[in-house]
Design an enzyme around this catalytic site. Sequence first.
Site: not given
Length: 484
Positions: A199, A39, A96, A246-247, A353, A75
Amino acid sequence: MGHSAVLLTVALASLLAPGAGAPVGRQGSQNKLLLVSFDGFRWNYDQDVQTPNLDAMARDGVKARYMTPAFATMTSPCHFTLVTGKYIENHGVVHNMFYNTTTKVKLPYHATLGIERWWDNGSVPIWITAQRQGLKTGSFFYPGGNVTYQGVAVTLSRKEGILHNYKNEKEWRANIDTVMRWFTEEKLDLVTLYFGEPDSTGHKYGPESQERKEMVMQVDRTVGYLRDRIRQSGLDSSLNLIITSDHGMTTVRKNASDLVEFHRFPNFTFKDIEFELLDYGPNGMLLPKEGMLEKVYEALKDAHPKLHVYRKETFPKSLHYANNPRITPLLMYSDAGYVIHGRVNVQFNNGEHGFDNEVMDMKTIFRAVGPSFKRGLEVEPFESVHVYELMCRLLGIVPEANDGLLSTLLPTLQDTSQGPLSTPLPTLQHTSQGSLGTPLPTLQHTSHRLPRTTDGSGSALLPSGWPTLVTGLLVAMILLGKVA
């Protein structure tokens, strides 16, 4: 009826028999697949620290320059895009958090992971598709992997606890050991494995911090351990490994003189709002009270130069986000580095994010290695929506209707000569209960595919987009009519 007609009748009956679709769906591959997500791993996190194991994986397999996640870069929505091949407006996991605009209920991320109706709202993820076609699947901490879809659960799953320690490297290795046993002892064909770092560290300390750099080195050590365990388990010749995220992550401008603060906007009042979803990074949604939509929009559209506010119907189509009943009439996002503060300032992260997916800091990684992948190949950037079609091809299963193109990642594979590229399915209809407190209207979600051929450029479109089984039935009936 002649002998040929009898044979055709038997064949037609077998096609119509319950469960007959499962063997038809397989495309021939017997290799297993492990999808791993770290993540918040930004696309360039391997450039300011030593990552020998990720580098070795790129030499042994495929590396993308970067991968563009779906918008909004959060996420749960982005992870669900990976396992459905759909843009967020089409799979419906739009945030989320679970929320309901009628009851005003808002639930945090961990609680939302267990809410079946939030995830099971019309789209079927790859676990369920694979199981319906005869495979066994597992989800270890992967978002969306712990609920049932249309009454079907993942074969094996683990769900992280609300107080789960994301940083524990010893636990990471134990989790990998468990996944290896799933493959070798439980005979699973597909597993999705999730790690909550880097993350968590990026949020707390910022993406440029030394703490984040040390966490990336921990991720890299874990990649090395994972590949060692694959070899020790005798899976190196039969397991394809994809590592992605995811990002990305960007630095929050916490001390900027021009913070985005709703409680300071002169022409805006929360008295005009029925429901709000603010204070969650750079994204926001508002449901104005009856008759107040235009007033609220006019008050907000030019309220701050870093804030972009839209009526739902005018939200940029290129972001593939707003066309879903769960999206409120007004939605917004802020520029990179700026978060949205609602009634009071409650966000204190150093990294964040959720920004526009074209912001470079939101881009993420893609690595792939295994018997099906070419070696030492670096590919140009692509959207994460295409990974699903690739995974279906690797597993030899027919994908559900989706927004991806197999042709995008087909060149990463060693051999593209076996089997159909994919099978587009009929128009998808969503009729489930939405999160806005009212039944969802039936939506026609057509795939964002371009016409393709069977020459390697993408999936072959059958007449009117019918799947192979339907076309086969029609052909059988026509032949039966000729010989009867």
